[in-house]
Design a protein around this motif. Structure first.
Motif, PDB file in Angstrom:
ATOM      1  N   GLY A   5     -12.246   6.358  -9.232  1.00  0.00           N
ATOM      2  CA  GLY A   5     -11.138   6.108  -8.313  1.00  0.00           C
ATOM      3  C   GLY A   5      -9.833   5.867  -9.048  1.00  0.00           C
ATOM      4  O   GLY A   5      -8.775   6.359  -8.642  1.00  0.00           O
ATOM      5  N   ILE A   6      -9.912   5.099 -10.150  1.00  0.00           N
ATOM      6  CA  ILE A   6      -8.685   4.834 -10.918  1.00  0.00           C
ATOM      7  C   ILE A   6      -8.146   6.142 -11.511  1.00  0.00           C
ATOM      8  O   ILE A   6      -6.949   6.439 -11.444  1.00  0.00           O
ATOM      9  CB  ILE A   6      -8.974   3.789 -12.018  1.00  0.00           C
ATOM     10  CG1 ILE A   6      -9.298   2.443 -11.375  1.00  0.00           C
ATOM     11  CG2 ILE A   6      -7.785   3.661 -12.943  1.00  0.00           C
ATOM     12  CD1 ILE A   6      -9.752   1.398 -12.349  1.00  0.00           C
ATOM     13  N   LEU A   7      -9.055   6.965 -12.067  1.00  0.00           N
ATOM     14  CA  LEU A   7      -8.625   8.241 -12.635  1.00  0.00           C
ATOM     15  C   LEU A   7      -8.022   9.137 -11.559  1.00  0.00           C
ATOM     16  O   LEU A   7      -7.014   9.813 -11.785  1.00  0.00           O
ATOM     17  CB  LEU A   7      -9.810   8.944 -13.309  1.00  0.00           C
ATOM     18  CG  LEU A   7     -10.348   8.265 -14.568  1.00  0.00           C
ATOM     19  CD1 LEU A   7     -11.627   8.935 -15.025  1.00  0.00           C
ATOM     20  CD2 LEU A   7      -9.316   8.320 -15.676  1.00  0.00           C
ATOM     21  N   LEU A   8      -8.644   9.118 -10.370  1.00  0.00           N
ATOM     22  CA  LEU A   8      -8.155   9.948  -9.262  1.00  0.00           C
ATOM     23  C   LEU A   8      -6.742   9.524  -8.875  1.00  0.00           C
ATOM     24  O   LEU A   8      -5.873  10.360  -8.604  1.00  0.00           O
ATOM     25  CB  LEU A   8      -9.095   9.806  -8.071  1.00  0.00           C
ATOM     26  CG  LEU A   8      -8.901  10.762  -6.903  1.00  0.00           C
ATOM     27  CD1 LEU A   8      -9.210  12.169  -7.350  1.00  0.00           C
ATOM     28  CD2 LEU A   8      -9.809  10.386  -5.753  1.00  0.00           C
ATOM     29  N   THR A   9      -6.527   8.201  -8.852  1.00  0.00           N
ATOM     30  CA  THR A   9      -5.198   7.690  -8.513  1.00  0.00           C
ATOM     31  C   THR A   9      -4.165   8.122  -9.546  1.00  0.00           C
ATOM     32  O   THR A   9      -3.056   8.507  -9.210  1.00  0.00           O
ATOM     33  CB  THR A   9      -5.241   6.158  -8.446  1.00  0.00           C
ATOM     34  OG1 THR A   9      -6.334   5.779  -7.631  1.00  0.00           O
ATOM     35  CG2 THR A   9      -3.977   5.603  -7.855  1.00  0.00           C
ATOM     36  N   TRP A  10      -4.562   8.069 -10.819  1.00  0.00           N
ATOM     37  CA  TRP A  10      -3.640   8.483 -11.879  1.00  0.00           C
ATOM     38  C   TRP A  10      -3.345   9.971 -11.795  1.00  0.00           C
ATOM     39  O   TRP A  10      -2.236  10.411 -12.035  1.00  0.00           O
ATOM     40  CB  TRP A  10      -4.236   8.158 -13.245  1.00  0.00           C
ATOM     41  CG  TRP A  10      -4.135   6.709 -13.588  1.00  0.00           C
ATOM     42  CD1 TRP A  10      -3.348   5.767 -12.964  1.00  0.00           C
ATOM     43  CD2 TRP A  10      -4.837   6.023 -14.616  1.00  0.00           C
ATOM     44  NE1 TRP A  10      -3.529   4.544 -13.546  1.00  0.00           N
ATOM     45  CE2 TRP A  10      -4.433   4.664 -14.571  1.00  0.00           C
ATOM     46  CE3 TRP A  10      -5.757   6.408 -15.583  1.00  0.00           C
ATOM     47  CZ2 TRP A  10      -4.920   3.714 -15.453  1.00  0.00           C
ATOM     48  CZ3 TRP A  10      -6.238   5.460 -16.462  1.00  0.00           C
ATOM     49  CH2 TRP A  10      -5.831   4.118 -16.397  1.00  0.00           C
ATOM     50  N   SER A  68      -3.238  12.047  -9.169  1.00  0.00           N
ATOM     51  CA  SER A  68      -2.262  12.437  -8.166  1.00  0.00           C
ATOM     52  C   SER A  68      -1.086  11.465  -8.143  1.00  0.00           C
ATOM     53  O   SER A  68      -0.161  11.631  -7.355  1.00  0.00           O
ATOM     54  CB  SER A  68      -2.925  12.489  -6.799  1.00  0.00           C
ATOM     55  OG  SER A  68      -3.579  11.278  -6.553  1.00  0.00           O
ATOM     56  N   ALA A  69      -1.128  10.444  -8.998  1.00  0.00           N
ATOM     57  CA  ALA A  69      -0.061   9.427  -9.112  1.00  0.00           C
ATOM     58  C   ALA A  69       0.158   8.672  -7.811  1.00  0.00           C
ATOM     59  O   ALA A  69       1.178   8.032  -7.626  1.00  0.00           O
ATOM     60  CB  ALA A  69       1.255  10.035  -9.592  1.00  0.00           C
ATOM     61  N   GLN A  70      -0.784   8.766  -6.867  1.00  0.00           N
ATOM     62  CA  GLN A  70      -0.628   8.030  -5.612  1.00  0.00           C
ATOM     63  C   GLN A  70      -1.995   7.738  -5.013  1.00  0.00           C
ATOM     64  O   GLN A  70      -2.984   8.381  -5.361  1.00  0.00           O
ATOM     65  CB  GLN A  70       0.230   8.821  -4.629  1.00  0.00           C
ATOM     66  CG  GLN A  70      -0.314  10.182  -4.225  1.00  0.00           C
ATOM     67  CD  GLN A  70      -1.155  10.133  -2.980  1.00  0.00           C
ATOM     68  OE1 GLN A  70      -0.915   9.324  -2.101  1.00  0.00           O
ATOM     69  NE2 GLN A  70      -2.153  10.994  -2.900  1.00  0.00           N
ATOM     70  N   ILE A  71      -2.012   6.744  -4.138  1.00  0.00           N
ATOM     71  CA  ILE A  71      -3.227   6.458  -3.374  1.00  0.00           C
ATOM     72  C   ILE A  71      -2.828   6.104  -1.951  1.00  0.00           C
ATOM     73  O   ILE A  71      -1.866   5.391  -1.729  1.00  0.00           O
ATOM     74  CB  ILE A  71      -4.066   5.329  -4.013  1.00  0.00           C
ATOM     75  CG1 ILE A  71      -5.283   4.968  -3.163  1.00  0.00           C
ATOM     76  CG2 ILE A  71      -3.255   4.065  -4.227  1.00  0.00           C
ATOM     77  CD1 ILE A  71      -6.559   5.274  -3.813  1.00  0.00           C
ATOM     78  N   SER A  72      -3.524   6.694  -0.990  1.00  0.00           N
ATOM     79  CA  SER A  72      -3.227   6.417   0.411  1.00  0.00           C
ATOM     80  C   SER A  72      -4.554   6.369   1.163  1.00  0.00           C
ATOM     81  O   SER A  72      -5.587   6.755   0.623  1.00  0.00           O
ATOM     82  CB  SER A  72      -2.317   7.505   0.980  1.00  0.00           C
ATOM     83  OG  SER A  72      -2.963   8.738   0.881  1.00  0.00           O
TER      84      SER A  72
END
Lengths: 355, 336
Positions: free
Chosen positions: A246-251, A253-257
């Motif tokens: 999850g942290i890598l995924l956030t990095w 796309s540089a965003q989380i929603s």
């Protein structure tokens, strides 16, 4: 693809007198080498979008494979746990929403994010293990939906519908970790580590006990194992994998929603794990690769064939249905069956192990 | 009832007191302090009735789900898609013929036939493999959602009720007193009342069918022990087929009802799938009275939540589910 076949034989019966380096099967060397020199071959888009995304989704689905394959529990909450990990990094670390983000340094924010995501995973597991089999799917699906709606409605902590943007990895060692090659190696490192750890645990006492619990919980508890504790611990470990993903995924796309951890993505993770196969840790990565390729190129392919590009979901659904219908063990199952067919004696029709 | 009171005297007393308070709140003229505390009585009554009627809709969806689950151990995650299909079919039929009432049998038949096809083509081939069946239903729901999006687009459709049902209904419940001393009575949409009564009728008919007829006996025996029933010579595949068709048809009818109450649109399938999941988890898997109780609870929680704590209304239903799971994992009416 024969990566796992050879490991099984070599790990079960290690030949004496060889160093551990010599015991690593050739397939590992080949795949490892190809993956390591990939940045020299592939373009930036391939590295960042295709492979980076494959490793991340594979890592999240690896947790599901661990739960489902070794623990017999299919959880749909993996993506929500990944979402919690991503959200916590955004909340405790640095993001563009500086009214909420605390802006703590990465070496504080990331451990906190991992711990909170693992706590969430443990809690989910504690609720889910009170039920069995198909009930678990329903309960984890409901938990995933609850998290999605909560994150969408909560503006104080989760910033509601829009979530957080500008969540970037730290500039460690002076490297921009969102650069294509750097991000590729970052995700490759965590995916490989996760893969090896899962492989190790599956042979360690905990993993063996977990597989025992999957096969016969009553006998295991008669033997003195705490069945519930083993199951909850499996959820905790799967949550760790999901949180890293999850942290890598956030990095990436540089965003989380909220949409990142919605009901659709939660089911996608299950689709990935099932398409790849839940019997071996390589399955989720194969499934993730197929999913990413389909998701990236299916629209172009559909348009070329004269169909509307929006029918991508249909393609994924049909692929999933076909796999589940004909090969419950996913691509790995297909491969195993093919290999057994080849071994079969054409005259007697018997499958043979050796002469 | 008396049995319950004898075994759990404290809970019975709590329930009795709560019921008494509720009855007083419905019929009495509210004193000023209560209005100050939680707002107008009209708002409260509307939330209450909306919750009950929404519960009726949830019951229609969830009872088919729980019936199929109880008998076949098949978690049909495509149930929401059946609901949506029923809504679209009902809309098309009502538009075509101009008769709202005709939409119900049409939706029931089309979705029931679809359910029979599902059972024959898909589920019969993988009997006893719970997990695989569940996964297949996920695949089917993905495909159906996309096909329906293809066919009907992303628009909202509303099935309009006929004129004789469209007016408000004058009730005998007092909401407030005017300065002049006249009493203000609550007005409530007639169509919701009628539909709720229909849902109750269907529920009672189902209970009678299950408990008073030979077919019901077969179904109950199948729920208890499928293998024994087929060993006694009952044609269990036919029973399966009938139950699946009936459960799917109920989802289709619920689609028409939902289209009249609210609207038919993509995404509603997931919403109602989740609602029926929560309802059967709260009420207890495979139990029709459980589905009724769960649907009522969830409908009320959703409506009261959206009135008194609008931000977290959706989360409230899941909190109820978590609470039930933590203290009574088999559901309120489920057998342990």
């Amino acid at each position: 693809m024969s990566v796992f076949d050879s490991t099984e034989t070599s790990l079960v019966a290690p030949s004496e007198g060889q160093s551990w380096l010599e015991r690593i099967p050739i397939a590992y060397w080949v795949v490892g080498l190809i993956l390591l020199i990939m940045p020299a071959i592939a373009g930036d888009f391939m590295l960042f979008q295709i492979f980076g995304w494959t490793f991340i989704l594979g890592l999240i689905a690896l947790g599901l494979m661990f739960l489902g394959g070794y623990g017999g529990m299919v959880s749909l909450a993996q993506m929500s746990i990944a979402g919690v990990g991503g959200y916590m990094v955004a909340i405790f670390g640095v993001s563009a929403i500086d009214t909420i983000s605390l802006g703590w340094p990465w070496y504080v924010a990331i451990p906190i994010a991992l711990i909170i995501a693992m706590l969430f995973g443990t809690l989910t597991g504690w609720l889910a293990v009170r039920t069995e089999g198909i009930y678990t799917i329903m309960i984890t699906l409901a938990i995933a939906a609850a998290f999605f709606y909560f994150a969408r409605q909560n503006y104080v902590m989760f910033n509601g519908f829009s979530g957080f943007n500008g969540v970037l990895p730290p500039m460690l060692f002076g490297v921009d970790w969102r650069g294509p090659a750097a991000f590729y190696y970052l995700t490759l490192f965590w995916a490989a580590l996760g893969y090896l750890v899962v492989l190790y645990i599956s042979r360690a006492p905990f993993g063996l006990a977990l597989q025992g619990v999957r096969d016969n919980p009553r006998r295991m508890s008669a033997l003195g194992y705490n069945v519930t504790a083993h199951r909850v611990a499996a959820y905790t470990f799967a949550a760790l994998l999901a949180a890293i993903g999850g942290i890598l995924l956030t990095w990436q796309s540089a965003q989380i929603s909220p949409g990142t951890a919605g009901i659709g993505p939660a089911i996608d993770i299950l689709v990935i794990a099932v398409i790849g196969g839940m019997r071996h840790p390589v399955g989720p990565f194969i499934g993730a690769f197929i999913y990413v390729i389909l998701k990236t190129y299916a629209i172009d392919a559909l348009v070329t064939l004269g169909l509307a590009g929006e029918r991508f979901q249909l393609l994924i659904g049909i692929a999933f249905l076909v796999i589940v219908f004909w090969s419950p063990d996913g691509i790995i199952g297909l491969w195993d069956r093919l290999r057994e067919d080849r071994k079969r004696d054409p005259l007697t029709g018997r499958g043979g192990e050796g002469p | 009832m008396t049995d319950f009171a004898r075994r759990h005297p404290v809970w019975a007393a709590v329930i009795a007191i709560l019921t008494a308070i509720l009855i007083w709140m419905i019929f009495a003229l509210w004193p000023a302090w209560l209005v100050d505390l939680i707002g107008k009585k009209k708002v409260f009554l509307n939330a209450l009735f909306n919750g009950i009627t929404l519960g009726g809709l949830y019951f229609l969806v969830a009872s088919g789900f729980t019936l199929i689950f109880g008998l076949m151990r098949n978690v049909n995650l495509a149930h929401g898609s059946l609901y949506l299909l029923g809504g679209y079919v009902g809309y098309e039929f009502a538009e075509l013929t101009g008769y709202w009432l005709l939409a119900f049998p049409a939706a029931f038949l089309v979705v029931a036939v679809f359910g029979i096809l599902l059972q024959l083509v898909v589920f019969r081939r993988m009997e006893g493999q719970d997990l695989r069946q569940t996964l297949v239903t996920i695949g089917i729901s993905i495909i159906m959602a996309d096909l329906m999006l293809w066919g009907w687009g992303g628009d909202f459709y509303n099935i309009s009720a006929p004129s004789w049902l469209s007016g408000p209904l004058e009730t005998i419940l007092v909401t407030a007193q005017k300065r002049s001393g006249d009493l203000v009575y609550l007005k409530y949409p007639l169509v919701r009342v009628v539909i709720f009564l229909a849902a109750v009728t269907i529920g009672i008919a189902m209970w009678l069918l299950l408990n008073r007829t030979k077919i019901g006996m077969l179904i109950r025996a199948g729920v208890d022990d499928r293998d024994m029933l087929s060993a006694t010579g009952a044609r269990i595949q036919l029973v399966f087929l009938g139950v699946f068709a009936f459960g799917a048809g109920l989802a289709g009818i619920a689609g028409v009802v939902g289209g009249t109450f609210q609207s038919v649109a993509p995404g509603e399938d997931i919403r109602f799938l989740l609602a029926s999941l929560v309802v059967v988890i709260v009420g207890g898997m495979g139990s029709i009275p459980g589905a009724a109780l769960g649907a009522l609870l969830i409908g009320l929680a959703e409506q009261f939540g959206s009135v008194y704590m609008p931000t977290y209304a959706v989360v409230l239903t899941f909190l109820i589910m978590v609470g039930v799971l933590a203290f009574r994992p088999q559901g309120l009416m489920g057998r342990s």
